[in-house]
Each structure stands twice: as structure tokens, then as C-alpha cells.
Design a protein around this motif. Structure first.
Motif, short mmCIF file in Angstrom:
data_model
loop_
_atom_site.label_atom_id
_atom_site.label_comp_id
_atom_site.label_asym_id
_atom_site.label_seq_id
_atom_site.Cartn_x
_atom_site.Cartn_y
_atom_site.Cartn_z
N MET A 185 9.68 0.90 0.94
CA MET A 185 9.66 -0.56 0.83
C MET A 185 8.30 -1.15 1.20
SD MET A 185 13.44 -1.92 1.88
CE MET A 185 13.51 -1.22 3.52
N LEU A 186 7.67 -0.60 2.24
CA LEU A 186 6.35 -1.09 2.63
C LEU A 186 5.33 -0.81 1.52
CD1 LEU A 186 4.70 -2.53 4.77
CD2 LEU A 186 4.26 -0.31 5.84
N GLY A 187 5.43 0.39 0.92
CA GLY A 187 4.57 0.75 -0.19
C GLY A 187 4.76 -0.19 -1.37
N PHE A 188 6.00 -0.61 -1.58
CA PHE A 188 6.32 -1.55 -2.66
C PHE A 188 5.67 -2.90 -2.38
CE2 PHE A 188 9.57 -1.70 -6.17
CZ PHE A 188 9.32 -2.99 -6.60
N ALA A 189 5.79 -3.37 -1.13
CA ALA A 189 5.18 -4.65 -0.74
C ALA A 189 3.66 -4.59 -0.89
CB ALA A 189 5.56 -5.00 0.70
#
Length: 199
Positions: free
Chosen positions: A146-150
């Protein structure tokens, strides 16, 4: 113009919002989408982008999603439109900045191609058929990151050259699919996706 009217109806600025369009079933990962968007808001220090969620959900699912948005204090940032007529949905799509699609599994990835046809790049989880669309068009992120997506969303805002390259490649790719997808079929498919009742 009608475009202006549609996004102004929702208090949106042109190219200052992301969108998701599709179902609300488990594999579409709506709660994950909200978490990703929340991480984006916490990480990005520039002008805030809103998130528009387009699609039909039964009342039980919709209430759970709204409750989750409130729990995360995101009521002023996320808009749920519900089902929209095709022309209104298309208007919102083409005036958006990015298509966010953290689906856990896709059979083909048509929503990504539809976004590409309007020149709207997509950030997606790299899984199933979506991978076949190719990195020139999509910004793919490892499943569950999720952090990578953000961070991928932020890179698409800050790196205008990358954004424009994805946009151009997306339009070219969508043209390849166009000859076999008549407008009538796309409208039928769109209506089918948005009217699917979650059991």
C-alpha cells in the motif's frame, strides 16, 4: 459544457482528483483503496487531490464503506457517486488525473484500457491479466504494497515526463483494442459492471 457541469456538481476541480470505477466485491479491494488514498494524503505535501468512487454497491456494502471513510476522517476527500449514466461517468473519467485500481485479481483489465483511451494513466497492483497491459501504460505496484502504491501516485504527480509518456502510450494501446470493441459493447459492459449486485 457538460463536462464542467458534471465534475462541478461534486465540488471537483479538473485534473485535481483520482477515480476508481467498478464493483465493490472483495477482490476489488475498496477498503484497501481507501487505505492507500489515506497514505497518499499523509505523504504528499502538495495540493490535495480528491478521490471519486464510481459504481453501484448494495446498501449494506455502501454503508460499511461510508462508515470506514468516516472512521478515517476522509469525508471531505472521498466522494461516492453510486451508479452514474454512461455519459456522466465518462465525463468524470476524462477530467480526472489518475485511475486507481488496486484490484486483487482481474480477468482482463478492461477498466485500465478504458482509462487509457481517455489519456488517463492507471496505478494498479501487478497481478493477473493487468500485467499483460505492460509497464509503458500502467504503473504497477507489488501486490499488497500500500505504501508503494501511495508513492507511485506521488511519482505520477511529480514526474510530469513519466505521466505524459504513460498517457501517450495508453492512448496508443487503447486504439489497438478499439477496432474490436464497438461503442455498444463498451456501454453494455459498463452497465453490467456498475449494476452488478454484490451478494
Amino acid at each position: 459544457s457538460k463536462d464542467l457541469k458534471v465534475y462541478e456538481t461534486y465540488g471537483l476541480e479538473k485534473k485535481k482528483y483520482f477515480y476508481y470505477m467498478g464493483g465493490f466485491d472483495y477482490r476489488k479491494n475498496i477498503f484497501g483503496l481507501i487505505d492507500i488514498y489515506n497514505l497518499f494524503l499523509q505523504s504528499y505535501k502538495g495540493k490535495k487531490f480528491k478521490l471519486v468512487i464510481i459504481g453501484y454497491a448494495n446498501i449494506f456494502i455502501k454503508e460499511k464503506v461510508i462508515e470506514y471513510i468516516k472512521e478515517n476522517k476522509l469525508e471531505d476527500h472521498i466522494i461516492i457517486t453510486g451508479y452514474l449514466p454512461t455519459d456522466e461517468a465518462q465525463s468524470l473519467i476524462k477530467n480526472s488525473y489518475l485511475f486507481l485500481f488496486p484490484s486483487l485479481y482481474e480477468g482482463f483489465g478492461l477498466p485500465v484500457i478504458e482509462a487509457a483511451g481517455y489519456g488517463i494513466p492507471a496505478v494498479v497492483y501487478k497481478n493477473s491479466a493487468i500485467n499483460e497491459i505492460g509497464n509503458k501504460v500502467i504503473t504497477g505496484v507489488k501486490d499488497g504494497d500500500m505504501l508503494g502504491f501511495a508513492k507511485a501516485i506521488i511519482s505520477m504527480i511529480e514526474n510530469k515526463q513519466l505521466y505524459n509518456e504513460k498517457k501517450k502510450s495508453g492512448i496508443e494501446m487503447a486504439q489497438l483494442y478499439k477496432w474490436e470493441k464497438t461503442t455498444e459493447n463498451l456501454v453494455k459492459l459498463y452497465d453490467k459492471i456498475l449494476s452488478r449486485v454484490v451478494k
